[in-house]
Structures are given as structure tokens and as C-alpha cells.
Design a protein around this motif. Structure first.
Motif: not given
Ligand code: C2E
Ligand code: MG
Ligand code: MG
Ligand code: MG
Length: 291
Positions: A15-35
Motif C-alpha cells: 500500500d505504501t509503495m502504491n501511495r508513493q508511486a501515485v504521488k510520484r506520478l501526480q507530481i510528474e504530471n503536475l511538472m509536465r503541465f507546469g512546464l
């Protein structure tokens, strides 16, 4: 995850791994949009000479300002951007904005020193790094003299011989090089001597440790090493007046930290520069009074 789940601890771990992976993906997407949407801004933190009280330079620090999630700290998104490679594009945005702002301060007669920009390991090992930097400097009509790049021990110790070659090509352009967070990595003194550096930045952890005698001795030793290698020393993360007093005794003249100022937005930093200028020209002001 398709692995069989056996018992609670395994489930929890997953679960922890999943949550971390989701968070990471969210930030990655935010950064792509932010750029795309220009959500990366550059803030500036002054570097001060503690004897004269004058500004000697500044460090450019990226700020990720999202409309929905507010400000995301570099400590959170930089490691992810390093992994995804987005740090290359973010780094170029920062370098470009820093050059643009310094060029303007230069033209307005507000500042004529260097701006220090952090360079990630991924950027450092780009085969066309120097060309990319040349292009950005030219585009902003900023001579390379006004640029300093901060790199960490991890960046250069991966392949020290290759790093020396890259550093030399930057140095040959008149770009200054600083070793950031010095003392936290694993660089050896043998290499430190060979790297064409201009500055050592003593990590905040050592500055915090000056509470103890051992800690003060450590900083003393680092300053001595720097002086023997003809390097400037910058103390990072200076927050208290008593730290300034100790650093004066240890002959560390340049400091960066909340004691003087937090990182400031471009407009705030412009105001800071104007205030500095009025401080450093008191005779002019008093002379005018008599006219
Ligand atoms: P750094 O390069 O060592 O930058 C110094 C950090 O210490 C900054 O954190 C700054 O705000 C913080 N700091 C300065 N004075 C004080 C103080 O007195 N007290 C405390 N508690 N903190 C102080 P920031 O801006 O959050 O950046 C963290 C790290 O993220 C930087 O450490 C750097 O490694 C990285 N970073 C920031 N901007 C960039 C960038 O444009 N490119 C790359 N590659 N990395 C960046
Ligand atoms: Mg830095
Ligand atoms: Mg640092
Ligand atoms: Mg740091």
C-alpha cells in the motif's frame, strides 16, 4: 501489483509503495503541465559579506507554483524531476530566467556580480551542456562572467576524470564553479585539488553544528582547506547572529541564510538591490542634502 498478498505487513508495504508511486506520478504530471504553463519561477537568495554587510552575489532557487496545489518544495519535486529527466527542461527554464533577470539588474545599474544557478547531475552530463549554456547566455545577451554554477559532490564523483573535463570547458568560458553542500558527499581531497572550482559552499548541517566545539573545529578545518586551495568559502543556512560572530572569527566572510534574507521573488529582490544601493551610497545622499 500482481504479487500474492500474504499477511498484513506485506499488504501494508504494498500500500505504501502504491501511495508513493501515485504521488510520484501526480507530481510528474503536475511538472509536465507546469512546464507548459510556466509554473516554474526563480527566487533569489542574497550572499552577503559579513565584514562589509554588502551583497556579493545571489543564488537562484527554483519555485514550483501550482494554481491547484500551491507551492511545491524543491525538496519534493527535484528528486522526482531528476528521475524522470524533467530536471533538464526545468533547469533550462531556471537558467534562462536567471540570466534574463541578472541582465536586467545589470542594465539598470543595480548589480554587477554573479548569479549562482544549481546544476543537476543529469544536466551536468549532457553531451551538449556547454552549447546549451552558450545559447542561453547569448539569447539573454549576458556575458558568461556573470554566471556561477553550483554542483554537488555526487555529480562530479560519478566519473571524476570526465567531470574535470566538463568543468574545464565551463571554466574556460569564465563561468565560475561552486561545490554545493560541501562535506555531505563523498568527494576526496585528492580530487578537490584537481577540480577547477572557485567556491566551496559549506553545508548548513556544519553551520548548525557550530553550537559545539567539535562543530566549530570542523568549520574551521573546512575554511582552512578552502583557503589552501584558493577557494572562496560560503557558509550556507546561517540563521543566527552568534553564527555570524563565529564565522567572522573563523575567517569565513561570505554567508547565505535566513539571517540576512530568505529567497526572494524577482520583484522583492529588485527592492532588496535598491535598498542595498541606497545603503552603500550614504555620502551621496548627505551631499545632496546640502545642495
Ligand atoms: P541548495 O542549492 O543547497 O540551496 C540552499 C537551500 O537552503 C534552499 O532551499 C534555501 O532556501 C535553503 N536555505 C537558505 N538559507 C537557509 C536558512 O537560513 N535556513 C534554512 N532552513 N534553509 C535555508 P530550497 O530553495 O528549498 O532548495 C533546496 C534544494 O533544491 C537546493 O539546495 C538544491 O539542491 C535544489 N534546487 C533548488 N533550486 C534548484 C534548481 O534550480 N535546480 C536544481 N537542479 N536544483 C535546485
Ligand atoms: Mg545551491
Ligand atoms: Mg547547498
Ligand atoms: Mg542543499
Amino acid at each position: 501489483y500482481h504479487a500474492k498478498k500474504k499477511g498484513n505487513s506485506y499488504l501494508f508495504f504494498n500500500d505504501t509503495m502504491n501511495r508513493q508511486a501515485v504521488k510520484r506520478l501526480q507530481i510528474e504530471n503536475l511538472m509536465r503541465f507546469g512546464l507548459k504553463e510556466n509554473h516554474f519561477e526563480v527566487y533569489y537568495q542574497p550572499k552577503m559579506n559579513i565584514r562589509t554587510g554588502k551583497l556579493t552575489g545571489m543564488e537562484a532557487l527554483v519555485r514550483f507554483i501550482t494554481p491547484k496545489k500551491g507551492i511545491i518544495s524543491p525538496g519534493v519535486f527535484i528528486p522526482i524531476a531528476e528521475e524522470t529527466g524533467q530536471i533538464i527542461e526545468i533547469g533550462e527554464v531556471v537558467l534562462n530566467k536567471a540570466c534574463r533577470d541578472v541582465k536586467q539588474w545589470l542594465d539598470d545599474g543595480l548589480f554587477s556580480g554573479r548569479v549562482a544557478v544549481n546544476l543537476s547531475a543529469k544536466q551536468f552530463s549532457l553531451p551538449d551542456l556547454t552549447t546549451r549554456i552558450d545559447v542561453i547566455l547569448q539569447k539573454n545577451e549576458l556575458p558568461s562572467y556573470f554566471l556561477e554554477l553550483e554542483i554537488t559532490e555526487g555529480t562530479v564523483m560519478d566519473d571524476p576524470q570526465e567531470a574535470i573535463a566538463i568543468m574545464r570547458s565551463l571554466s574556460a568560458r569564465g563561468i565560475h564553479l561552486a561545490m554545493d553542500d560541501f562535506g555531505t558527499g563523498y568527494s576526496s581531497l585528492a580530487y578537490l585539488k584537481q577540480f577547477p572550482l572557485n567556491t566551496l559552499k559549506v553545508d548548513k548541517a556544519f553551520i548548525d553544528d557550530m553550537k559545539t566545539e567539535r562543530g566549530r573545529n570542523m568549520v574551521d578545518s573546512i575554511v582552512t582547506i578552502a583557503q589552501n586551495l584558493d577557494l572562496h568559502v560560503v557558509a550556507e543556512g546561517v540563521e543566527q547572529a552568534n553564527q555570524i560572530e563565529i564565522l567572522k572569527k573563523l575567517n569565513c566572510e561570505t554567508v547565505q541564510g535566513y539571517y540576512y534574507s530568505k529567497p526572494l521573488s524577482k520583484d522583492e529582490f529588485t527592492a532588496f538591490l535598491k535598498q542595498q544601493q541606497s545603503k552603500s551610497a550614504p555620502s551621496l545622499i548627505s551631499a545632496n542634502k546640502h545642495l
